[in-house]
Design a protein around this motif. Structure first.
Motif, PDB file in Angstrom:
ATOM      1  N   LEU A   1       0.822  -1.199   0.000  1.00 16.60           N
ATOM      2  CA  LEU A   1       0.000   0.000   0.000  1.00 16.60           C
ATOM      3  C   LEU A   1       0.861   1.256   0.000  1.00 16.60           C
ATOM      4  O   LEU A   1       1.935   1.301   0.601  1.00 16.60           O
TER       5      LEU A   1
ATOM      6  N   PRO B   1       2.842  -2.040   6.770  1.00 19.67           N
ATOM      7  CA  PRO B   1       1.708  -2.840   7.216  1.00 19.67           C
ATOM      8  C   PRO B   1       1.691  -2.981   8.738  1.00 19.67           C
ATOM      9  O   PRO B   1       2.733  -2.910   9.389  1.00 19.67           O
ATOM     10  N   TYR B   2       0.501  -3.143   9.280  1.00 21.06           N
ATOM     11  CA  TYR B   2       0.348  -3.474  10.693  1.00 21.06           C
ATOM     12  C   TYR B   2       0.467  -4.989  10.852  1.00 21.06           C
ATOM     13  O   TYR B   2      -0.055  -5.749  10.029  1.00 21.06           O
TER      14      TYR B   2
ATOM     15  N   LYS C   1     -10.692 -14.142   6.276  1.00 15.12           N
ATOM     16  CA  LYS C   1     -11.712 -13.099   6.305  1.00 15.12           C
ATOM     17  C   LYS C   1     -13.090 -13.736   6.399  1.00 15.12           C
ATOM     18  O   LYS C   1     -13.372 -14.777   5.819  1.00 15.12           O
TER      19      LYS C   1
ATOM     20  N   GLU D   1       3.271 -12.473   2.968  1.00 18.56           N
ATOM     21  CA  GLU D   1       2.175 -11.592   3.372  1.00 18.56           C
ATOM     22  C   GLU D   1       2.601 -10.128   3.370  1.00 18.56           C
ATOM     23  O   GLU D   1       1.769  -9.241   3.146  1.00 18.56           O
TER      24      GLU D   1
ATOM     25  N   GLY E   1       0.564  -6.690   2.288  1.00 21.16           N
ATOM     26  CA  GLY E   1       0.387  -5.524   3.152  1.00 21.16           C
ATOM     27  C   GLY E   1      -0.912  -5.563   3.926  1.00 21.16           C
ATOM     28  O   GLY E   1      -1.514  -6.617   4.126  1.00 21.16           O
ATOM     29  N   GLY E   2      -1.366  -4.395   4.359  1.00 21.16           N
ATOM     30  CA  GLY E   2      -2.578  -4.306   5.165  1.00 21.16           C
ATOM     31  C   GLY E   2      -2.312  -4.696   6.610  1.00 21.16           C
ATOM     32  O   GLY E   2      -1.224  -4.456   7.145  1.00 21.16           O
ATOM     33  N   ILE E   3      -3.288  -5.328   7.244  1.00 20.52           N
ATOM     34  CA  ILE E   3      -3.141  -5.814   8.609  1.00 20.52           C
ATOM     35  C   ILE E   3      -2.859  -7.315   8.545  1.00 20.52           C
ATOM     36  O   ILE E   3      -3.680  -8.083   8.055  1.00 20.52           O
TER      37      ILE E   3
END
Length: 250
Positions: free
Chosen positions: A2, A12-13, A152, A193, A197-199
């Motif tokens: 991102l 990323p988190y 998800k 992963e 990115g992202g969480i």
């Protein structure tokens, strides 16, 4: 990967989750101390019906002394497998009706609220990552703010944060016996992963550590994670951090 509006990469988190927590065995205490030394936060998935009084004391003290380094979350109720048809394991899932799931989830919630009070984070982690639509309805009804399975959900409730643990750091054989922790596999999964990115959620089970080599492999991964954090490649976080970000922005 991102990027922001100025084409700067957004780190990323990453959250770390240790499931099947209920007693303060030596392995748990060693990792609790090690993570504190690294300043790497961890979310403890606590099994309510198995929780021992000494563990309540250990987790409560750790949370009060270093609130930014751990969350205490609900991991099912008894961690019982109700699947009897050879299907994927679950404690909460299609073979259990609304009343059965509701009673167990609510009883577990009451036990943990009584044990930890305001130290508890409003999050539900289904054992074996098993759940169905009924499970999510009850998670919503009981006011949980975070749901964390292995993937998800796909049909989010409005006020529930869906934070899956996308990376399993340890695996089990078909008979339920833990496999050896493999540092190479853990690093490959994490790096894969990071490209997305992202969480990113990482999950391990301290109870699966059977050999000195297992502990060494996991500590290697944790040191690597701390190094990524120190270089600004990732941001380590807890469920509670993400909830605050949603509430206050940032």
């Amino acid at each position: 990967m991102l990027f922001d509006g100025k084409n700067n990469r957004i780190p990323p988190y990453i959250f770390l989750r240790d499931d099947d927590v209920w007693s303060d065995d030596d392995i748990f205490l060693e990792l609790l101390s090690f993570l504190k030394e690294l300043s790497v936060p961890v979310i403890y998935g606590v099994i309510p019906a198995r929780l021992e009084p000494q563990m309540v004391a250990v987790l409560s003290r750790a949370k009060r002394e270093n609130p930014d380094l751990l969350d205490i979350a609900q991991h099912g109720f008894q961690h019982v497998n109700y699947a009897n048809d050879g299907a994927s394991k679950y404690e909460f899932g299609a073979g259990r009706n609304y009343d059965e799931q509701y009673q167990d989830m609510q009883e577990g919630q009451k036990l943990l609220q009584g044990a930890f009070g305001s130290l508890l984070t409003s999050a539900f982690i289904p054992p074996y990552h098993g759940f169905d639509g009924v499970t999510l309805d009850i998670v919503d009804k009981l006011g949980f703010q975070v749901f964390s399975a292995g993937k998800k959900v796909g049909f989010l409730r409005e006020f529930i944060f869906d934070l899956p643990a996308r990376v399993a750091l340890n695996e089990y054989r078909s008979n339920g016996v833990p496999m050896v922790f493999d540092s190479r596999q853990m690093l490959l999964r994490l790096r894969r992963e990071l490209l997305v990115g992202g969480i990113i959620g990482l999950v391990y089970h301290h109870r699966a550590i059977r050999h000195v080599s297992d502990m060494k492999a996991l500590k290697l991964l944790l040191r690597y994670l701390a190094g990524l954090r120190d270089r600004g490649v990732v941001r380590c976080c807890l469920f509670s951090d993400i909830l605050r970000l949603r509430k206050y922005g940032g």
